[in-house]
Design a protein around this motif. Structure first.
Motif, PDB file in Angstrom:
ATOM      1  N   LYS A   1       1.177  -1.167  -0.044  1.00 51.47           N
ATOM      2  CA  LYS A   1      -0.190   0.711  -0.176  1.00 51.47           C
ATOM      3  C   LYS A   1       0.589   1.042   0.156  1.00 51.47           C
ATOM      4  CE  LYS A   1      -0.670   0.085   4.715  1.00 51.47           C
ATOM      5  NZ  LYS A   1      -1.938   0.315   6.020  1.00 51.47           N
TER       6      LYS A   1
ATOM      7  N   GLU B   1       3.969   3.925  -3.909  1.00 44.84           N
ATOM      8  CA  GLU B   1       4.461   5.165  -4.708  1.00 44.84           C
ATOM      9  C   GLU B   1       5.687   5.260  -4.414  1.00 44.84           C
ATOM     10  OE1 GLU B   1       0.229   5.289  -3.766  1.00 44.84           O
ATOM     11  OE2 GLU B   1       1.525   4.346  -2.362  1.00 44.84           O
TER      12      GLU B   1
ATOM     13  N   SER C   1      -0.364  -1.058  -6.194  1.00 37.17           N
ATOM     14  CA  SER C   1      -1.103  -0.938  -5.415  1.00 37.17           C
ATOM     15  C   SER C   1      -2.636  -1.950  -4.734  1.00 37.17           C
ATOM     16  CB  SER C   1      -1.611   0.956  -5.812  1.00 37.17           C
ATOM     17  OG  SER C   1      -2.935   0.531  -4.560  1.00 37.17           O
TER      18      SER C   1
ATOM     19  N   GLU D   1      -4.301  -1.151  -2.232  1.00 37.53           N
ATOM     20  CA  GLU D   1      -6.051  -0.522  -2.605  1.00 37.53           C
ATOM     21  C   GLU D   1      -5.863  -0.238  -4.466  1.00 37.53           C
ATOM     22  OE1 GLU D   1      -6.244   3.606   0.118  1.00 37.53           O
ATOM     23  OE2 GLU D   1      -3.838   3.624  -0.761  1.00 37.53           O
ATOM     24  N   ASP D   2      -6.110  -0.334  -5.140  1.00 36.53           N
ATOM     25  CA  ASP D   2      -6.071  -0.390  -6.630  1.00 36.53           C
ATOM     26  C   ASP D   2      -6.812  -1.481  -6.847  1.00 36.53           C
ATOM     27  OD1 ASP D   2      -5.408   1.356  -7.202  1.00 36.53           O
ATOM     28  OD2 ASP D   2      -3.871   2.012  -8.127  1.00 36.53           O
TER      29      ASP D   2
ATOM     30  N   GLY E   1      -5.724  -2.062   2.201  1.00 42.06           N
ATOM     31  CA  GLY E   1      -5.622  -2.263   1.321  1.00 42.06           C
ATOM     32  C   GLY E   1      -5.493  -3.924   1.503  1.00 42.06           C
TER      33      GLY E   1
END
Length: 556
Positions: free
Chosen positions: A305, A308, A337, A339-340, A366
């Motif tokens: 998570k 980035e 990710s 979360e994605d 996530g």
């Protein structure tokens, strides 16, 4: 007496002071000099353990259970020495200690001031590293940049060190940035000059200036910096951005930095020039050659998570590289990710990778995306390596499969779950403070014969580093073991699950500990080697299947 090298930075942060300090440590050690390294961080947090990875990157854990700055990972990987909690000092630790003494009356009613009380505590901790390690040279990196108000007590302390231990026992190395101005097509020395002037205004005259740049530094610029900053020309060391951080020691060796440093510290000419008579960096040169050579690439998906900011998973990334290079492969990491995945996005990325890694983390955000990744790996027979939380995710996902329910969970994410496959450790139930209270540091793990974990390590007991509050719930051990979950690593008393793996899967394994923290570029960790071998077999099997399918298509 111990010699001290103090590393400071100027112009901008994130220049690579930590890598520079680590690389210099590698060069000194290659000459037979014993080395230890310490990081002084000016922030008021006691340690980075409760800080967001977005703020400070990865939290690195030492053998003795300290949660430290990620630069200690660089130090350990380069000098191949296990450091301790003494190697990471923050302003928060310093002020907490000084104020605690004041509350106890240790100062006998005196007025407590930055000088001498705070600076004395800083110097005490610097000396403590020398005493504990018995190193001939201690390299001390000061975080931040010259001019930061919070860093002034540290700079004052290292200024005083020259007076305390002697001019011939101290050396100041300053790392600065040389920007390239495209309009004029030239590198500029003025920021370096201003940075050194700021350092000198504090009372520190640098002995060595390392000039970071994205472009080659001409000798004329080195001479200019030497003139304006009052250092020897040979002490102005260019450090051009490298294709791999592991090439930095070789760049600095080419500039004869170690030779100059040891000569200034009074070491014999024989020690200073040791690497010039028989290549003591041969193993390191071979490592860099392996990193640079053309080789087959393996695509590894890292599901987290904080993707980035890649620094949040720095040790995981480096451990993957170490293992792959040792086996003749390169690694191309796809950052996915969680979360994605949780929101139904990025699932296609799982189909593009050859192996999946789910690293550690905390909090519910996530988590369902990580479970998606584990389910994909289990169903599609893709090699999977779970680290700490990644092992817990493996167990949760498998329990959901066995119970045919989404109810199995960790009480960290769902305190009311009726199937708490992952539960809070008993000795954590009364803990209220977050910082430094987890199961931290080195613990033994006994391996079960005939398992993938035992095959990877080739020993009966291993010692690895931990950072967690939650553990596998033994109430579900029997039913999940019967369904195919193998508990291949246990604490010596058999109470805690340290490694879990799937029986009916080519390679799906998770460890409650963090093997990445002990990975070295010349000594990869066994679980990462086992994972990379499994990825290699997966890629080879997929290629053979595709080839046989193509042959059948031609025949048809």
């Amino acid at each position: 007496m111990t010699n001290y090298i103090f590393v400071t930075g100027g112009v901008v942060s994130s220049l690579g002071k930590g890598v520079t300090a680590a690389a210099l440590g590698r060069l000194l050690k290659s000459r037979g000099v014993t080395v230890s390294i310490q990081k002084l961080d000016p922030y008021l947090n006691v340690d980075p353990g409760t800080m967001s990875p977005y703020q400070h990157g990865e939290v690195f854990v030492t053998e003795d259970g300290a949660e430290t700055d990620l630069d200690l990972g660089h130090y350990e990987r380069f000098i191949d020495e296990n450091l301790s909690r003494a190697s990471n000092v923050t302003s928060g630790q310093i002020y907490a200690e000084v104020i605690g003494r004041e509350r106890r009356g240790d100062y006998l009613g005196g007025t407590i001031q930055v000088i001498p009380h705070v600076t004395n505590e800083i110097k005490r901790r610097i000396a403590a590293v020398a005493k504990a390690s018995e190193a001939q040279v201690v390299i001390v990196e000061v975080g931040g940049t010259v001019g930061d108000i919070e860093g002034l007590p540290f700079l004052e302390a290292i200024r005083q060190m020259r007076k305390d231990v002697g001019r011939d026992k101290t050396l100041y190395l300053h790392v600065t940035w040389m920007p390239y101005v495209a309009a004029s097509g030239e590198l500029k020395t003025k920021p370096t000059q201003h940075s050194v002037r700021e350092l000198r205004s504090i009372g520190i005259q640098p002995d060595v200036i390392v000039c970071r740049s994205d472009h080659p530094v001409e000798d004329s610029l080195r001479e200019k910096i030497a003139l304006f900053c009052d250092v020897d020309v040979e002490a102005v060391v260019p450090l051009v951005t490298a294709d791999t951080v592991y090439a930095v020691p070789l760049e600095l060796e080419q500039s004869r930095l170690a030779h100059y440093v040891l000569s200034r510290l009074g070491y014999s000419q024989a020690v200073a020039t040791a690497a010039e008579h028989g290549d003591h960096l041969a193993e390191w040169r071979a490592l860099v050659a392996r990193a640079r050579e053309d080789k087959p690439m393996l695509k590894i998906g890292v599901v987290g998570k904080y993707v980035e900011l890649e620094d949040a998973y720095m040790s995981v990334r480096e451990a993957l590289l170490h293992a792959a290079w040792a086996l003749g492969y390169g690694v191309e990491i796809t950052w996915i990710s969680s979360e994605d995945l949780e929101k139904g996005r990025s699932a296609h990325l799982l189909e593009t990778v050859d192996g999946i890694v789910v690293p550690g983390g905390f909090g519910y955000r996530g988590i369902e995306g990580k479970i998606v990744a584990a389910r994909f790996a289990r169903q599609q027979k893709v090699p999977y390596l779970g680290l700490c939380l990644g092992m817990q995710v493996l167990c949760i996902e498998f329990a959901r499969h066995v119970f045919d329910s989404d109810e199995p969970n960790s009480v960290e994410f769902d305190p009311t779950t009726r199937v708490p496959v992952i539960d809070l450790m008993p000795d954590q139930r009364a803990v209220e403070e977050l910082g430094g209270t987890m199961r931290l540091g080195i613990y033994p793990c006994n391996l079960v014969a005939g398992t993938r974990a035992a095959a990877a390590y080739q020993v009966n007991t291993v010692m690895e580093r931990h950072r967690h509050r939650f553990e596998f719930n033994n109430a579900y051990r029997a039913i999940l073991e019967k369904a195919g979950l193998v508990f291949s690593g246990l604490s010596p008393d058999g109470r805690l699950v340290e490694i879990a793996e799937l029986r009916d899967h080519p390679w799906m394994l998770g460890s409650q500990f963090h093997p990445e923290f002990k990975s070295r570029p010349t000594a990869p960790r066994p679980l990462f080697l086992g994972f990379i071998r499994a990825v290699e077999a997966h890629v080879r099997g997929r290629a053979q299947l595709a080839e046989s399918g193509a042959v059948k298509h031609v025949r048809d």
